[in-house]
Motif scaffolding. Structure first.
Motif, PDB file in Angstrom:
ATOM      1  N   ALA A 303       0.824  -1.207   0.000  1.00 31.76           N
ATOM      2  CA  ALA A 303       0.000   0.000   0.000  1.00 31.76           C
ATOM      3  C   ALA A 303       0.862   1.261   0.000  1.00 31.76           C
ATOM      4  O   ALA A 303       0.516   2.266  -0.634  1.00 31.76           O
ATOM      5  CB  ALA A 303      -0.931  -0.016   1.211  1.00 31.76           C
ATOM      6  N   LEU A 304       1.988   1.204   0.698  1.00 30.11           N
ATOM      7  CA  LEU A 304       2.867   2.371   0.771  1.00 30.11           C
ATOM      8  C   LEU A 304       3.560   2.670  -0.559  1.00 30.11           C
ATOM      9  O   LEU A 304       3.690   3.837  -0.954  1.00 30.11           O
ATOM     10  CB  LEU A 304       3.924   2.160   1.852  1.00 30.11           C
ATOM     11  CG  LEU A 304       3.472   2.284   3.306  1.00 30.11           C
ATOM     12  CD1 LEU A 304       4.554   1.754   4.245  1.00 30.11           C
ATOM     13  CD2 LEU A 304       3.153   3.741   3.637  1.00 30.11           C
ATOM     14  N   PHE A 305       4.013   1.625  -1.242  1.00 27.34           N
ATOM     15  CA  PHE A 305       4.864   1.835  -2.411  1.00 27.34           C
ATOM     16  C   PHE A 305       4.177   1.537  -3.745  1.00 27.34           C
ATOM     17  O   PHE A 305       4.725   1.879  -4.798  1.00 27.34           O
ATOM     18  CB  PHE A 305       6.121   0.975  -2.283  1.00 27.34           C
ATOM     19  CG  PHE A 305       6.940   1.305  -1.068  1.00 27.34           C
ATOM     20  CD1 PHE A 305       7.560   2.536  -0.948  1.00 27.34           C
ATOM     21  CD2 PHE A 305       7.060   0.405  -0.026  1.00 27.34           C
ATOM     22  CE1 PHE A 305       8.296   2.861   0.178  1.00 27.34           C
ATOM     23  CE2 PHE A 305       7.800   0.706   1.105  1.00 27.34           C
ATOM     24  CZ  PHE A 305       8.421   1.945   1.216  1.00 27.34           C
ATOM     25  N   ALA A 306       2.998   0.928  -3.716  1.00 27.98           N
ATOM     26  CA  ALA A 306       2.294   0.641  -4.966  1.00 27.98           C
ATOM     27  C   ALA A 306       0.813   0.989  -4.860  1.00 27.98           C
ATOM     28  O   ALA A 306       0.006   0.525  -5.668  1.00 27.98           O
ATOM     29  CB  ALA A 306       2.460  -0.828  -5.352  1.00 27.98           C
ATOM     30  N   GLY A 307       0.453   1.795  -3.874  1.00 28.93           N
ATOM     31  CA  GLY A 307      -0.931   2.194  -3.681  1.00 28.93           C
ATOM     32  C   GLY A 307      -1.292   3.431  -4.479  1.00 28.93           C
ATOM     33  O   GLY A 307      -0.560   3.841  -5.391  1.00 28.93           O
ATOM     34  N   PRO A 308      -2.397   4.082  -4.136  1.00 28.75           N
ATOM     35  CA  PRO A 308      -2.849   5.271  -4.877  1.00 28.75           C
ATOM     36  C   PRO A 308      -1.864   6.433  -4.835  1.00 28.75           C
ATOM     37  O   PRO A 308      -1.747   7.186  -5.802  1.00 28.75           O
ATOM     38  CB  PRO A 308      -4.166   5.629  -4.167  1.00 28.75           C
ATOM     39  CG  PRO A 308      -4.604   4.368  -3.491  1.00 28.75           C
ATOM     40  CD  PRO A 308      -3.354   3.659  -3.098  1.00 28.75           C
ATOM     41  N   GLU A 309      -1.171   6.602  -3.704  1.00 30.21           N
ATOM     42  CA  GLU A 309      -0.180   7.675  -3.567  1.00 30.21           C
ATOM     43  C   GLU A 309       1.150   7.057  -3.139  1.00 30.21           C
ATOM     44  O   GLU A 309       1.582   7.175  -1.988  1.00 30.21           O
ATOM     45  CB  GLU A 309      -0.641   8.710  -2.544  1.00 30.21           C
ATOM     46  CG  GLU A 309      -1.924   9.430  -2.938  1.00 30.21           C
ATOM     47  CD  GLU A 309      -2.341  10.461  -1.912  1.00 30.21           C
ATOM     48  OE1 GLU A 309      -1.602  10.626  -0.909  1.00 30.21           O
ATOM     49  OE2 GLU A 309      -3.386  11.101  -2.098  1.00 30.21           O
ATOM     50  N   PRO A 310       1.842   6.406  -4.054  1.00 28.32           N
ATOM     51  CA  PRO A 310       3.054   5.655  -3.674  1.00 28.32           C
ATOM     52  C   PRO A 310       4.216   6.573  -3.311  1.00 28.32           C
ATOM     53  O   PRO A 310       4.427   7.628  -3.923  1.00 28.32           O
ATOM     54  CB  PRO A 310       3.370   4.864  -4.947  1.00 28.32           C
ATOM     55  CG  PRO A 310       2.791   5.675  -6.055  1.00 28.32           C
ATOM     56  CD  PRO A 310       1.544   6.315  -5.492  1.00 28.32           C
ATOM     57  N   LEU A 311       4.939   6.142  -2.298  1.00 27.72           N
ATOM     58  CA  LEU A 311       6.165   6.853  -1.923  1.00 27.72           C
ATOM     59  C   LEU A 311       7.289   6.494  -2.889  1.00 27.72           C
ATOM     60  O   LEU A 311       7.391   5.339  -3.322  1.00 27.72           O
ATOM     61  CB  LEU A 311       6.593   6.478  -0.507  1.00 27.72           C
ATOM     62  CG  LEU A 311       5.712   6.964   0.645  1.00 27.72           C
ATOM     63  CD1 LEU A 311       6.171   6.324   1.953  1.00 27.72           C
ATOM     64  CD2 LEU A 311       5.754   8.484   0.744  1.00 27.72           C
ATOM     65  N   PRO A 312       8.156   7.436  -3.236  1.00 30.12           N
ATOM     66  CA  PRO A 312       9.325   7.093  -4.064  1.00 30.12           C
ATOM     67  C   PRO A 312      10.218   6.097  -3.335  1.00 30.12           C
ATOM     68  O   PRO A 312      10.563   6.291  -2.166  1.00 30.12           O
ATOM     69  CB  PRO A 312      10.033   8.440  -4.257  1.00 30.12           C
ATOM     70  CG  PRO A 312       8.997   9.470  -3.997  1.00 30.12           C
ATOM     71  CD  PRO A 312       8.080   8.884  -2.968  1.00 30.12           C
ATOM     72  N   LEU A 313      10.568   5.026  -4.008  1.00 27.28           N
ATOM     73  CA  LEU A 313      11.415   3.978  -3.442  1.00 27.28           C
ATOM     74  C   LEU A 313      12.714   3.957  -4.229  1.00 27.28           C
ATOM     75  O   LEU A 313      12.733   3.596  -5.408  1.00 27.28           O
ATOM     76  CB  LEU A 313      10.702   2.630  -3.529  1.00 27.28           C
ATOM     77  CG  LEU A 313      11.371   1.432  -2.856  1.00 27.28           C
ATOM     78  CD1 LEU A 313      11.568   1.690  -1.367  1.00 27.28           C
ATOM     79  CD2 LEU A 313      10.551   0.166  -3.073  1.00 27.28           C
ATOM     80  N   ILE A 314      13.817   4.347  -3.571  1.00 26.19           N
ATOM     81  CA  ILE A 314      15.096   4.570  -4.251  1.00 26.19           C
ATOM     82  C   ILE A 314      16.053   3.433  -3.929  1.00 26.19           C
ATOM     83  O   ILE A 314      16.324   3.140  -2.755  1.00 26.19           O
ATOM     84  CB  ILE A 314      15.714   5.927  -3.844  1.00 26.19           C
ATOM     85  CG1 ILE A 314      14.669   7.037  -3.922  1.00 26.19           C
ATOM     86  CG2 ILE A 314      16.912   6.230  -4.719  1.00 26.19           C
ATOM     87  CD1 ILE A 314      14.002   7.183  -5.281  1.00 26.19           C
ATOM     88  N   ALA A 315      16.586   2.798  -4.962  1.00 24.77           N
ATOM     89  CA  ALA A 315      17.469   1.643  -4.804  1.00 24.77           C
ATOM     90  C   ALA A 315      18.928   2.083  -4.730  1.00 24.77           C
ATOM     91  O   ALA A 315      19.308   3.137  -5.266  1.00 24.77           O
ATOM     92  CB  ALA A 315      17.270   0.678  -5.969  1.00 24.77           C
ATOM     93  N   ASN A 316      19.753   1.241  -4.095  1.00 19.62           N
ATOM     94  CA  ASN A 316      21.185   1.535  -4.008  1.00 19.62           C
ATOM     95  C   ASN A 316      22.003   0.785  -5.062  1.00 19.62           C
ATOM     96  O   ASN A 316      23.208   0.991  -5.182  1.00 19.62           O
ATOM     97  CB  ASN A 316      21.724   1.216  -2.613  1.00 19.62           C
ATOM     98  CG  ASN A 316      21.725  -0.283  -2.313  1.00 19.62           C
ATOM     99  OD1 ASN A 316      21.093  -1.074  -3.007  1.00 19.62           O
ATOM    100  ND2 ASN A 316      22.434  -0.664  -1.263  1.00 19.62           N
ATOM    101  N   SER A 317      21.352  -0.109  -5.819  1.00 18.23           N
ATOM    102  CA  SER A 317      22.061  -0.871  -6.847  1.00 18.23           C
ATOM    103  C   SER A 317      21.071  -1.328  -7.907  1.00 18.23           C
ATOM    104  O   SER A 317      19.847  -1.245  -7.721  1.00 18.23           O
ATOM    105  CB  SER A 317      22.753  -2.097  -6.233  1.00 18.23           C
ATOM    106  OG  SER A 317      21.786  -3.050  -5.799  1.00 18.23           O
ATOM    107  N   SER A 318      21.595  -1.830  -9.015  1.00 20.69           N
ATOM    108  CA  SER A 318      20.734  -2.358 -10.070  1.00 20.69           C
ATOM    109  C   SER A 318      19.922  -3.537  -9.563  1.00 20.69           C
ATOM    110  O   SER A 318      18.762  -3.731  -9.954  1.00 20.69           O
ATOM    111  CB  SER A 318      21.583  -2.788 -11.273  1.00 20.69           C
ATOM    112  OG  SER A 318      22.344  -1.708 -11.755  1.00 20.69           O
ATOM    113  N   TRP A 319      20.504  -4.326  -8.676  1.00 21.09           N
ATOM    114  CA  TRP A 319      19.827  -5.502  -8.148  1.00 21.09           C
ATOM    115  C   TRP A 319      18.653  -5.125  -7.259  1.00 21.09           C
ATOM    116  O   TRP A 319      17.556  -5.688  -7.392  1.00 21.09           O
ATOM    117  CB  TRP A 319      20.824  -6.363  -7.367  1.00 21.09           C
ATOM    118  CG  TRP A 319      20.217  -7.588  -6.763  1.00 21.09           C
ATOM    119  CD1 TRP A 319      19.883  -8.747  -7.401  1.00 21.09           C
ATOM    120  CD2 TRP A 319      19.874  -7.785  -5.379  1.00 21.09           C
ATOM    121  NE1 TRP A 319      19.350  -9.657  -6.509  1.00 21.09           N
ATOM    122  CE2 TRP A 319      19.346  -9.091  -5.265  1.00 21.09           C
ATOM    123  CE3 TRP A 319      19.970  -6.993  -4.234  1.00 21.09           C
ATOM    124  CZ2 TRP A 319      18.905  -9.605  -4.054  1.00 21.09           C
ATOM    125  CZ3 TRP A 319      19.539  -7.508  -3.026  1.00 21.09           C
ATOM    126  CH2 TRP A 319      19.017  -8.796  -2.939  1.00 21.09           C
TER     127      TRP A 319
END
Length: 540
Positions: A303-319
């Protein structure tokens, strides 16, 4: 007895003349081969440490105005302020490698592009469009401690290099050391560390501190970067409280925690894709969670990251980026900001000098192994122990270890937990090869540190390791998770010195191209612009 005679007599001692000269070199930045220093002492005919100190003092008085260093050291000799080792490194590299842009030049250039003051009550988009310095708040559980904490400090350093204002807040208390990079004594934009207190606690003035959101609003940030919350009792509740302050929030993946029900490393488990639940096989491991709450946590993260108002989720690597995209099936607002490193501190230097300073034998090739905590089974498990035991018994190589719990293991030299970044860089520079046996690695900061020092690397091919260890170019990757292939890869490099050196040079080039603090800061600036809907022309 002359110092030269003492040197000849005490070549393996940590005390006496050798220990004293080591301390002089380490403290006062005499970055020359030890033999040159000893020969110079002999030629001068100095027979006591006091006369040598007097000579050094007079020489530094004459040379001080030529160094033109940005002084940041805290050592002195009488009333003379001597440059630290790091300052001399900075000056020498700026003098002899002028084509490389220094941190001080980056810092000065960024300040030249920014307006000198901040207009009150402007949002992220307006500040970016107006070329005003941003105020960024970094939030996590335990401040600048351990691996993720070191990454957080480096994020702070990179943003400070942009000329922005930066502060850090944690739930477990601040860490005293502020962000720092070579060549810059202090950052004008650093606004300090803060403690996030629970709403029912009183502040230092005895008054209630208010909710978490209220505490963060008082700091008036333009953006918040949220890191690990593994040490918080209820990480998701803490995240919601941070979100409630109404400031643009970016959640950073130091590991895979934000895509699973509770674990930081799913290894071969694929339940995070279909639904983590009470059957989690590692519910008791850190960060632990009651089995009956794991399924709910997995759904809450969706719900937090793929819901109606998702938060930006920033990765540290390609993996980790690929992990997030698979988990949320393309519905998440994902991005990537690769970690950066102070590539002036972590840089190649004379191996013979590094070994001499540290007391590492120089008669054989040196292999270094280590991590923050070797008692962690992901980093220092059975594979590590088998490789360590084998190498420590061989007579054609010296083994150097560092990390918590390393003092219990046999090696030519052991350094335990190393918190000083300069010391870690010196340890890495004493080696020819770095070996990692980690079976869970979202990126691998130690791999980046070794690459920056020009070391060829042997590692197990897991997680985000390939971002920094390019097979056949900067090191060797082992598919099988066992000691035998790791040892064969080490022998491959030990018996092919040209390949080992070529890998080390390529690793250094990779760091300079992709993993500097400036590159990291540019990535964050791009992410902020994308979120705010600004063009790249409106930059800091």
């Amino acid at each position: 007895m002359s110092i030269l005679a003492k040197f000849n007599r005490l070549t393996t001692s940590k005390t006496g003349a050798v220990g004293w000269v080591r301390r002089i070199i380490w403290r006062y930045g005499l970055l020359r081969e030890p033999l040159r220093l000893v020969v110079r002492v002999a030629r001068l005919g100095l027979r006591s440490t006091s006369s040598l100190i007097g000579h050094l003092k007079s020489q530094w008085l004459k040379a001080r105005h030529h160094l033109r260093l940005l002084a940041s050291g805290d050592w002195s000799l009488g009333d003379v302020r001597l440059p630290s080792r790091l300052e001399v490194v900075f000056w020498l590299r700026e003098r002899f490698r002028g084509q490389t842009q220094s941190h001080a030049q980056v810092y000065a250039a960024c300040f030249g592009q920014l307006k000198p003051t901040r207009t009150p009550s402007l949002g992220l988009r307006a500040r970016l469009s107006n070329c005003e310095p941003l105020r960024v708040l970094l939030v996590n559980d335990i401040g600048f401690q351990y691996g993720a904490g070191t990454a957080l400090r480096r994020q702070a350093s990179s943003l400070l290099l942009m000329g922005w204002e930066v502060m850090a807040a944690s739930f477990a208390g601040p860490v005293a050391k502020p962000p720092s990079v070579s060549g810059i004594p202090s950052f004008a934009g650093w606004r300090g560390n803060y403690v996030i207190r629970l709403g029912d606690e009183d502040g230092s003035d005895g008054e209630p501190v208010g909710s978490i959101a209220d505490q963060l609003r008082r700091l008036a940030p333009d953006a918040i970067i949220l890191g690990n919350l593994h040490g918080v009792a209820d990480p998701l509740q803490a995240l919601e409280a941070v979100r409630a302050c109404g400031v643009p929030l970016f959640v950073y993946m130091h590991d895979s925690y934000w895509v699973t029900g509770r674990c930081a490393a799913p290894l071969d488990c694929r339940k995070y894709l279909d639904g983590c639940d009470s059957t989690c096989p590692t519910a008791h491991e850190f960060p632990s969670l009651r089995p009956d709450r794991i399924g709910e946590a997995w759904r809450d993260k969706a719900a937090l990251f793929a819901g109606p108002e998702p938060l930006p989720l920033i990765a540290n690597s390609s993996w980790t980026l690929e992990l997030a995209e698979r988990r949320y099936q393309g519905k998440a607002r994902t991005g990537i900001a690769r970690l950066g490193i102070d590539h002036w501190t972590f840089a190649p230097m004379s191996k013979s000098l590094a070994r001499w300073l540290l007391g590492v034998p120089a008669d054989r090739p040196v292999v270094v192994m280590g991590a923050v905590d070797l008692s962690n089974h992901w980093k220092g498990g059975p594979i590590f122990r088998r490789v360590q035991e084998t190498l420590s018994q061989r007579d054609d190589v010296h083994l150097v270890l560092f990390g918590r719990a390393s003092e219990k293991l046999k090696a030519a030299k052991v350094f335990d937990y190393v918190d000083d970044q300069r010391m870690l860089a010196l340890i890495l520079n004493s080696a020819d090869i770095f070996v990692s046996t980690a079976i869970a690695e979202s990126f691998g900061q130690i791999l980046m540190e070794a690459a920056a020092c020009g070391l060829a690397t042997v590692a197990i091919d897991v997680g985000g390791v390939r971002d920094i260890v390019v097979p056949g170019e900067t090191g060797l990757l082992v598919k099988e998770q066992s000691a035998a292939p790791v040892l064969r890869a080490i022998d491959n490099l030990l018996y092919d010195r040209e390949k080992c050196l070529a890998f080390g040079k390529a690793a250094r080039r990779l760091v300079e191209e992709r993993y500097t603090l400036k590159r990291q800061a540019d990535a964050w600036a791009d992410l902020f612009r994308q979120t705010a809907g600004c063009t790249k022309d409106a930059h800091n």
